[in-house]
Design a protein around this motif. Structure first.
Motif, PDB file in Angstrom:
ATOM      1  N   LEU A  89      12.646  -6.121   8.893  1.00 13.58           N
ATOM      2  CA  LEU A  89      11.489  -5.245   8.696  1.00 13.58           C
ATOM      3  C   LEU A  89      10.199  -6.054   8.640  1.00 13.58           C
ATOM      4  O   LEU A  89      10.189  -7.181   8.133  1.00 13.58           O
ATOM      5  N   SER A  90       9.109  -5.459   9.132  1.00 12.00           N
ATOM      6  CA  SER A  90       7.794  -6.086   8.943  1.00 12.00           C
ATOM      7  C   SER A  90       7.461  -6.015   7.453  1.00 12.00           C
ATOM      8  O   SER A  90       8.050  -5.213   6.709  1.00 12.00           O
ATOM      9  N   GLU A  91       6.531  -6.823   7.023  1.00 14.27           N
ATOM     10  CA  GLU A  91       6.177  -6.869   5.596  1.00 14.27           C
ATOM     11  C   GLU A  91       5.750  -5.500   5.047  1.00 14.27           C
ATOM     12  O   GLU A  91       6.189  -5.098   3.975  1.00 14.27           O
ATOM     13  N   PRO A  92       4.884  -4.744   5.760  1.00 11.51           N
ATOM     14  CA  PRO A  92       4.526  -3.426   5.213  1.00 11.51           C
ATOM     15  C   PRO A  92       5.743  -2.517   5.060  1.00 11.51           C
ATOM     16  O   PRO A  92       5.874  -1.805   4.053  1.00 11.51           O
ATOM     17  N   GLN A  93       6.668  -2.547   6.026  1.00 11.86           N
ATOM     18  CA  GLN A  93       7.878  -1.715   5.913  1.00 11.86           C
ATOM     19  C   GLN A  93       8.713  -2.172   4.709  1.00 11.86           C
ATOM     20  O   GLN A  93       9.198  -1.355   3.922  1.00 11.86           O
ATOM     21  N   ARG A  94       8.878  -3.496   4.579  1.00  9.75           N
ATOM     22  CA  ARG A  94       9.677  -4.017   3.463  1.00  9.75           C
ATOM     23  C   ARG A  94       9.051  -3.625   2.119  1.00  9.75           C
ATOM     24  O   ARG A  94       9.740  -3.187   1.199  1.00  9.75           O
ATOM     25  N   ALA A  95       7.717  -3.757   2.029  1.00  9.08           N
ATOM     26  CA  ALA A  95       7.049  -3.457   0.750  1.00  9.08           C
ATOM     27  C   ALA A  95       7.240  -1.985   0.384  1.00  9.08           C
ATOM     28  O   ALA A  95       7.464  -1.650  -0.791  1.00  9.08           O
ATOM     29  N   ILE A  96       7.162  -1.093   1.363  1.00  9.67           N
ATOM     30  CA  ILE A  96       7.348   0.338   1.076  1.00  9.67           C
ATOM     31  C   ILE A  96       8.791   0.602   0.652  1.00  9.67           C
ATOM     32  O   ILE A  96       9.052   1.288  -0.342  1.00  9.67           O
ATOM     33  N   TYR A 119      -2.708  -4.115   7.299  1.00  6.33           N
ATOM     34  CA  TYR A 119      -2.173  -5.463   7.018  1.00  6.33           C
ATOM     35  C   TYR A 119      -2.689  -6.470   8.054  1.00  6.33           C
ATOM     36  O   TYR A 119      -3.068  -7.586   7.718  1.00  6.33           O
ATOM     37  N   TYR A 120      -2.747  -6.047   9.319  1.00 11.63           N
ATOM     38  CA  TYR A 120      -3.184  -6.938  10.395  1.00 11.63           C
ATOM     39  C   TYR A 120      -4.668  -6.762  10.724  1.00 11.63           C
ATOM     40  O   TYR A 120      -5.122  -7.285  11.735  1.00 11.63           O
ATOM     41  N   ARG A 121      -5.421  -6.052   9.879  1.00 14.26           N
ATOM     42  CA  ARG A 121      -6.850  -5.842  10.182  1.00 14.26           C
ATOM     43  C   ARG A 121      -7.549  -7.200  10.253  1.00 14.26           C
ATOM     44  O   ARG A 121      -7.527  -7.968   9.283  1.00 14.26           O
ATOM     45  N   PRO A 122      -8.180  -7.524  11.403  1.00 18.05           N
ATOM     46  CA  PRO A 122      -8.725  -8.873  11.581  1.00 18.05           C
ATOM     47  C   PRO A 122      -9.780  -9.254  10.547  1.00 18.05           C
ATOM     48  O   PRO A 122      -9.869 -10.404  10.168  1.00 18.05           O
ATOM     49  N   ASP A 123     -10.596  -8.293  10.078  1.00 19.16           N
ATOM     50  CA  ASP A 123     -11.664  -8.653   9.129  1.00 19.16           C
ATOM     51  C   ASP A 123     -11.225  -8.474   7.678  1.00 19.16           C
ATOM     52  O   ASP A 123     -12.048  -8.526   6.775  1.00 19.16           O
ATOM     53  N   ARG A 124      -9.932  -8.304   7.440  1.00 21.51           N
ATOM     54  CA  ARG A 124      -9.472  -8.170   6.043  1.00 21.51           C
ATOM     55  C   ARG A 124      -9.473  -9.547   5.387  1.00 21.51           C
ATOM     56  O   ARG A 124      -8.898 -10.489   5.917  1.00 21.51           O
ATOM     57  N   THR A 125     -10.139  -9.636   4.215  1.00 20.77           N
ATOM     58  CA  THR A 125     -10.124 -10.914   3.500  1.00 20.77           C
ATOM     59  C   THR A 125      -9.392 -10.773   2.163  1.00 20.77           C
ATOM     60  O   THR A 125      -8.791 -11.716   1.684  1.00 20.77           O
ATOM     61  N   GLY A 126      -9.424  -9.578   1.568  1.00 18.76           N
ATOM     62  CA  GLY A 126      -8.763  -9.382   0.272  1.00 18.76           C
ATOM     63  C   GLY A 126      -7.453  -8.628   0.441  1.00 18.76           C
ATOM     64  O   GLY A 126      -6.774  -8.727   1.467  1.00 18.76           O
ATOM     65  N   LEU A 127      -7.132  -7.850  -0.585  1.00 20.88           N
ATOM     66  CA  LEU A 127      -5.898  -7.059  -0.553  1.00 20.88           C
ATOM     67  C   LEU A 127      -6.009  -5.945   0.481  1.00 20.88           C
ATOM     68  O   LEU A 127      -7.109  -5.575   0.897  1.00 20.88           O
ATOM     69  N   ALA A 150       1.030  -1.278  -0.896  1.00 20.95           N
ATOM     70  CA  ALA A 150      -0.131  -1.813  -0.160  1.00 20.95           C
ATOM     71  C   ALA A 150      -0.734  -2.993  -0.918  1.00 20.95           C
ATOM     72  O   ALA A 150      -1.050  -4.032  -0.336  1.00 20.95           O
ATOM     73  N   LEU A 151      -0.876  -2.833  -2.232  1.00 22.68           N
ATOM     74  CA  LEU A 151      -1.543  -3.862  -3.026  1.00 22.68           C
ATOM     75  C   LEU A 151      -0.669  -5.104  -3.211  1.00 22.68           C
ATOM     76  O   LEU A 151      -1.167  -6.149  -3.642  1.00 22.68           O
ATOM     77  N   SER A 152       0.621  -4.995  -2.895  1.00 24.89           N
ATOM     78  CA  SER A 152       1.518  -6.153  -3.077  1.00 24.89           C
ATOM     79  C   SER A 152       1.471  -7.106  -1.880  1.00 24.89           C
ATOM     80  O   SER A 152       2.023  -8.196  -1.938  1.00 24.89           O
ATOM     81  N   LEU A 153       0.828  -6.681  -0.800  1.00 19.68           N
ATOM     82  CA  LEU A 153       0.883  -7.483   0.427  1.00 19.68           C
ATOM     83  C   LEU A 153      -0.177  -8.587   0.435  1.00 19.68           C
ATOM     84  O   LEU A 153      -1.302  -8.373  -0.012  1.00 19.68           O
ATOM     85  N   GLY A 154       0.197  -9.747   0.962  1.00 16.89           N
ATOM     86  CA  GLY A 154      -0.753 -10.853   1.097  1.00 16.89           C
ATOM     87  C   GLY A 154      -1.371 -10.863   2.479  1.00 16.89           C
ATOM     88  O   GLY A 154      -1.515  -9.817   3.120  1.00 16.89           O
ATOM     89  N   ALA A 155      -1.686 -12.067   2.953  1.00 16.69           N
ATOM     90  CA  ALA A 155      -2.284 -12.215   4.293  1.00 16.69           C
ATOM     91  C   ALA A 155      -1.208 -11.992   5.352  1.00 16.69           C
ATOM     92  O   ALA A 155      -0.025 -12.262   5.116  1.00 16.69           O
ATOM     93  N   ALA A 156      -1.624 -11.521   6.514  1.00 18.47           N
ATOM     94  CA  ALA A 156      -0.668 -11.318   7.614  1.00 18.47           C
ATOM     95  C   ALA A 156      -0.229 -12.676   8.159  1.00 18.47           C
ATOM     96  O   ALA A 156      -1.033 -13.605   8.205  1.00 18.47           O
TER      97      ALA A 156
END
Ligand SMILES: Cc1cc2nc3c(=O)[nH]c(=O)nc-3n(C[C@H](O)[C@H](O)[C@H](O)COP(=O)(O)OP(=O)(O)OC[C@H]3O[C@@H](n4cnc5c(N)ncnc54)[C@H](O)[C@@H]3O)c2cc1C
Ligand code: FES
Ligand code: FES
Length: 458
Positions: A89-96, A119-127, A150-156
């Motif tokens: 699973l991708s990280e977002p799928q696993r986290a859910i 999760y893969y938003r290029p300009d995302r810097t935080g959670l 959602a809040l448990s995920l780190g950088a892509a």
């Protein structure tokens, strides 16, 4: 037609103009995307489109129930089935999954897709921002575990999905079938409309596909403006901001980097991220919906509609654009090319949307106010515009007449409320009675006064 589906090229054809990606997916064994509503309300059908202009690209979560299949020619799409790699699973799928964010599972693919795009938003810097899932509804799990996921995920990670975003999105090249045309230039678009008087323009299809899905509307030919480069521009000069009619709300939000705070929060009140990723400003104004949210704000900003016509270009003040219920000043063969907002922007600008839900709902009443004063505090210009209180969006000229030359104070507020009451003709429906709408329209003037007073005192 040909497009990329989960990294593989798909060639297909013979579909009518109104066919949607969701139907195609489910008829071809990709049943992860679900049909919950077929009108863009639930997000169970969400998929990812690779989008962008110039340099890099990004994943945009969109409702496949409103995505016309023909519009995908040359494009790249990922469904929930394509997000896991080799069974992992991708990280977002696993986290859910691990966070208990799924019970019956009907909504889960849509949530996973929306979270994947964030999760893969290029300009995302935080959670990850949980609001990225704002267009996805869940009837049984509840939103807390989804938010926590959602809040448990780190950088892509630096994987193939991330690397894909370093390359440009596929171009919207010219595409032509008997029932669906996608020209690349304004001249070609106007020529097509002239040669096909029965053709209907389509942009993001967030209104048009609902007509097809729920009301059974069919068209002999659709002419898409998505590839018309002249309609996808954004420019700002000392005199004006000009927004191409075929830019989506998400694109406008990204390009209008110094938009006033009121405009920035207006974006978040407009539908959901899934809809904003497809809906255009031109499409919104062309519907002339009495409850559309763009018209009140743009009327208060004294905007002008740039119209492309077979005989050349013309401009109409937005206040003259809406002629009667669902009828605009567009003549056959004409289209909205751009919306021009004059500068300087008003010193005081407010937008309010009264609806049954704060987010992702249709306005019962929408109101926008723009007020300027001179150095003595006397009002030099005042515009009040409303949606939901007449058969078209309206600019209430009596508002300005009541306020010009006065200080912006409680007695001016009362004068403006009286002036507005005489001009509005609200209807009663399931969203609110005529009396309620009128009371809201009046009380929002007072709200504007309190807010501007507090902002100026701060
Ligand atoms: C779930 C959901 C929530 C929504 N929430 C909101 C909301 O909060 N606020 C709101 O205001 N609206 C809302 N809408 C309505 C819709 O999203 C907007 O009206 C949207 O801006 C329409 O743009 P579009 O590009 O999708 O238009 P389309 O569906 O492609 O076209 C709509 C109409 O405009 C015409 N058209 C499109 N572009 C042009 C052009 N350049 N020139 C002339 N005619 C043109 C088409 O022929 C068609 O008649 C919502 C819709 C859905 C499905
Ligand atoms: S099926 Fe509900 S948004 Fe598409
Ligand atoms: S898990 Fe059942 S609707 Fe969301």
């Amino acid at each position: 037609m040909e497009f990329q589906l989960n990294g593989r090229s798909v060639r297909t054809g013979g579909f009518p103009a109104h066919a949607t990606l969701l139907d195609y997916l489910r008829n071809n064994g990709l049943t992860g995307a679900k049909e919950g509503c077929a009108e863009g309300e639930c997000g169970a059908c969400a998929v990812l489109a690779v989008a962008g202009d110039g340099g890099g690209s990004r994943y945009r979560a969109v409702n496949s129930c409103l995505l016309l299949l023909h519009s995908l020619d040359g494009q790249e799409v990922h469904t929930v089935e394509g997000l896991a790699c080799d069974g992992v699973l991708s990280e977002p799928q696993r986290a859910i999954a691990e966070g208990g964010g799924s019970q019956c599972g009907y909504c889960t693919p849509g949530f996973a897709v929306s979270l994947f795009a964030e999760y893969y938003r290029p300009d995302r810097t935080g959670l990850c921002d949980p609001h990225a899932m704002g267009g996805n509804l869940c009837r049984c799990t509840g939103y807390r575990p989804l938010r926590d996921a959602a809040l448990s995920l780190g950088a892509a990670p630096d994987d193939g999905f991330r690397e894909r975003l370093d390359r440009p999105a596929p171009a919207m090249s010219a595409y032509s079938t008997p029932c669906f045309e996608r020209p690349e230039s304004l001249d070609a678009c106007i020529a097509l409309l002239a040669a096909n008087p029965d053709a209907r323009i389509v942009a993001g299809a967030t209104d048009l596909a609902v007509e097809a899905n729920l009301r059974g509307r069919r068209w002999p030919k659709l002419v898409s403006v998505e590839g018309v480069r002249e309609l996808k521009t954004f420019s700002e000069t000392a005199d004006a901001i000009e927004i191409g009619a075929a830019l989506t709300l998400a694109e406008i939000e990204e390009r209008w980097t110094d938009a006033p705070a009121v405009v920035r929060s207006w974006f978040t009140l407009f539908a959901s991220p899934l809809i904003r990723n497809r809906a255009t400003l031109g499409g919104n104004l062309a519907t002339a919906s009495p409850v559309g949210d763009a018209a009140p704000l743009l009327l208060a900003l004294d905007a002008e509609v740039r119209i492309a016509a077979p005989s050349g270009a013309r401009s109409v003040a937005l206040r003259d654009f809406f002629q009667s219920y669902r009828k605009t000043a567009l003549a056959p063969g004409e289209l909205i090319a751009a919306i021009r907002i004059p500068k300087p922007l008003p010193a005081r600008l407010a937008f309010y949307k009264a609806a049954k839900r704060v987010m992702d709902d249709i306005s019962t009443v929408a109101a926008a106010f723009a007020i300027d004063t001179d150095t003595d505090g006397r009002i030099t210009s005042a515009r009040a515009a409303y949606g939901g209180v007449a058969e078209t969006p309206v600019l209430v000229s009596a508002f300005e007449r009541a306020l010009l030359g006065r200080p912006w104070n409680p007695s001016a507020v009362r004068a403006a409320q009286d002036a507005v009451a005489g001009m509005l003709t609200p209807l009663s429906d399931h969203r609110g009675s005529a009396a309620y709408r009128l009371a809201v329209a009046q009380s929002l003037i007072e709200k504007c006064w309190w807010e501007t007073r507090e902002a100026e005192a701060a």
